[in-house]
Design a protein around this motif. Structure first.
Motif, short mmCIF file in Angstrom:
data_model
loop_
_atom_site.label_atom_id
_atom_site.label_comp_id
_atom_site.label_asym_id
_atom_site.label_seq_id
_atom_site.Cartn_x
_atom_site.Cartn_y
_atom_site.Cartn_z
N PHE A 255 -4.58 -4.57 17.62
CA PHE A 255 -4.46 -4.80 18.95
C PHE A 255 -5.58 -5.91 18.87
N CYS A 256 -5.34 -7.56 20.14
CA CYS A 256 -5.88 -7.91 19.79
C CYS A 256 -5.31 -9.91 20.92
N LEU A 257 -6.37 -9.11 21.93
CA LEU A 257 -6.60 -10.15 23.28
C LEU A 257 -6.74 -11.93 22.85
N TYR A 258 -7.17 -11.72 21.39
CA TYR A 258 -7.25 -13.24 20.87
C TYR A 258 -5.62 -13.73 20.83
N ASP A 259 -5.79 -15.10 20.36
CA ASP A 259 -3.79 -15.73 19.63
C ASP A 259 -4.44 -16.73 18.62
N CYS A 260 -5.27 -16.34 17.61
CA CYS A 260 -5.96 -17.68 16.80
C CYS A 260 -4.49 -17.24 16.09
N GLN A 261 -4.25 -19.00 15.53
CA GLN A 261 -2.92 -19.54 15.68
C GLN A 261 -2.68 -18.93 13.79
N TYR A 262 -3.90 -18.57 12.87
CA TYR A 262 -3.39 -18.05 11.82
C TYR A 262 -3.49 -17.22 11.01
N CYS A 263 -3.55 -16.48 12.41
CA CYS A 263 -3.44 -15.16 12.20
C CYS A 263 -2.70 -13.35 12.80
N ILE A 264 -2.42 -13.42 11.71
CA ILE A 264 -1.13 -12.27 11.55
C ILE A 264 -0.95 -11.04 13.11
N ASN A 265 -2.51 -10.84 13.59
CA ASN A 265 -2.78 -9.59 14.52
C ASN A 265 -3.01 -10.18 16.25
N ARG A 266 -2.51 -12.00 15.51
CA ARG A 266 -2.94 -12.90 17.27
C ARG A 266 -2.00 -12.36 18.73
N ARG A 267 -2.46 -12.19 19.40
CA ARG A 267 -1.52 -11.28 20.48
C ARG A 267 -0.45 -11.57 20.82
N GLU B 201 -10.14 -19.81 21.42
CA GLU B 201 -11.03 -18.51 22.57
C GLU B 201 -12.33 -18.21 21.54
N LYS B 202 -11.97 -18.33 20.72
CA LYS B 202 -13.73 -18.39 19.76
C LYS B 202 -14.32 -19.45 20.21
N ASN B 203 -16.02 -18.98 20.25
CA ASN B 203 -16.00 -19.86 20.67
C ASN B 203 -17.59 -20.48 19.03
N SER C 138 -12.18 -5.41 12.96
CA SER C 138 -11.04 -5.04 14.66
C SER C 138 -10.52 -6.26 14.73
N GLY C 139 -9.61 -5.74 16.01
CA GLY C 139 -8.95 -7.08 16.80
C GLY C 139 -10.19 -6.80 17.86
N ILE C 140 -9.84 -7.85 18.76
CA ILE C 140 -10.39 -6.93 20.75
C ILE C 140 -10.13 -7.28 21.26
S1 SF4 Z 1 -8.30 -10.30 14.91
FE1 SF4 Z 1 -9.45 -12.16 15.22
S2 SF4 Z 1 -8.87 -13.86 13.96
FE2 SF4 Z 1 -7.30 -12.48 14.76
S3 SF4 Z 1 -6.65 -13.16 16.69
FE3 SF4 Z 1 -7.74 -11.63 16.84
S4 SF4 Z 1 -9.61 -12.41 16.88
FE4 SF4 Z 1 -8.16 -13.81 15.88
#
Ligand code: SF4
Length: 405
Positions: free
Chosen positions: A67-79, A184-186, A113-115
């Protein structure tokens, strides 16, 4: 293993496979409480296993949650991704680690972990796993924790006291790329977290204090998710090694993911590109090369020849190298000669002059070495042979070209 735990393991081990930044080299054995603690790495039957590019294959490598609050475009686990989701409790991760460790199927744990909820909450959960393993179960195996960049310095410091290695992923080679694909990353937080770890390592070394992430810190850069070229990538890696004394930068070729957003490519970069970056990185860490030397006249590493050979062909003025006179670091720049061979030759020449047969006895690919060396009884026939012709003659694909050296 309970079915529910096993289902979570399937999801969370799969979710972790995109992270390349784990390796268990470089950490001393934990022996402060003698040889009897659980999982002491000096016990029998525990082995470390590495792929040719240095990745460790004997760790339990999982996410605490995808699970992750972020939506990083390259990541399969994005929100916004529709992947199946799962979440371990810290106690479940501890149970899994211990049970696999006892069966000798792993030599340690890589945990990311996802955030969830907040950076501090997520980091506290990761630290809790390490705390339980170390303090409650006296776990002496390897622990690599992925650090959440925005987490408080106190949590990062506690992680450093518990883990063998910490890593903070830089993710993309440029700040602009990160801002575009992971808004969302800094970038500043990533550097601050790396600096907190770096200072912890330095402070522990100065005080002769108990261990603080003795395997150092590493990071990962994703290759091919944006249009950064190899020149930019290697210069970024060089700065990270210099600024934060990283042990390793890992390069991970971008893997297109189901339902990718339009902002990332549909196709992966050539795997050979990742391999050439690892080779160039190896030359920077161990052979004294600078990024600007390896890419002085181009923006991309050659895919068809390794970067050391490419540099030698571009700098014929430095060759042939006289193995009876040259400085060791110049000998190490000869294509096909690794550091082990150089050390052998240095030892030998203290006793007598080096001859061609001595080089032939080394474990090296002779036809790559010989155009670039002079010995007591040998000088390359085609001293003036054009680099293009030499490149052609040396560029017959052979399995050894896939080895680092
Ligand atoms: S798991 Fe990490 S890289 Fe993937 S969307 Fe969440 S913060 Fe971004």
């Amino acid at each position: 293993m309970a079915q529910e735990l096993s289902q979570k393991l399937i999801v969370l081990a799969d979710a972790a496979k995109y992270d390349a930044s784990c390796a268990s080299s470089g950490a001393p054995q934990r022996s402060s409480k003698g040889r009897t603690g659980l999982g002491a790495t000096n016990g029998t039957g525990i082995c470390h296993s590495f792929t040719p590019d240095g990745r460790c294959v004997s760790l339990l490598k999982i996410l605490l949650t995808n699970f992750c609050l972020y939506d990083c475009q390259y990541c399969i686990n994005r929100r916004s991704s529709s992947v199946p989701r799962a979440r371990f409790t810290p106690e479940e991760v501890v149970e899994l680690t211990l049970s696999m460790y006892r069966r000798n199927t792993i030599s340690g744990l890589f945990l990311s972990s996802g955030i969830i909820r907040s950076s501090d909450y997520t980091m506290e959960q990761l630290v809790r796993v390490a705390r339980l393993l170390r303090h409650t179960h006296e776990f002496r195996g390897y622990i690599h924790l992925k650090t959440i960049p925005d987490a408080s310095p106190e949590l990062i410091r506690e992680a450093g006291e518990l883990a063998d290695r910490l890593s903070v992923n830089i993710e993309l080679p440029t700040d602009a790329g990160l801002t575009r694909l992971a808004p969302e990353k800094n970038v500043g937080s990533i550097h601050t977290a790396m600096n907190t770890i770096h200072q912890g390592v330095e402070a522990a070394a100065e005080r002769g204090a108990p261990r603080f992430t003795p395997g150092g810190q590493s990071t990962q850069m994703i290759i091919g998710a944006d249009d950064s070229d190899d020149h930019t990538i290697l210069h970024r890696a060089q700065s990270l090694y210099g600024d934060f004394r990283l042990k390793r930068v890992y390069y991970s070729a971008f893997s297109p993911i189901p339902q990718s957003p339009n902002s990332v490519p549909l196709a992966p970069p050539p795997l050979m590109r990742e391999h050439r970056l690892y080779q160039a990185d190896f030359l920077m860490r161990g052979y004294g090369f600078r990024a600007e030397e390896l890419l002085s006249s181009r923006r991309q590493l050659d895919l068809d020849i390794d970067p050391k050979l490419a540099w030698a062909l571009d700098h014929r003025e430095h060759f042939p190298v006289d193995l009876n006179r040259a400085e060791p670091m110049m000998m190490a720049r000869v294509p096909g000669l690794g550091m082990t061979s150089v050390h052998r030759l240095i030892e030998l020449r203290r006793e007598r002059r080096i001859r061609y047969a001595d080089v032939a006895r080394l474990r090296c690919v002779l036809d790559r070495v010989t155009p670039f060396i002079v010995t007591q009884d040998y000088r390359p026939r085609g001293d003036g042979i054009e680099s293009a012709a030499l490149r052609q003659s040396l560029n017959t694909p052979r399995p050894s070209q896939l080895a680092l050296w």
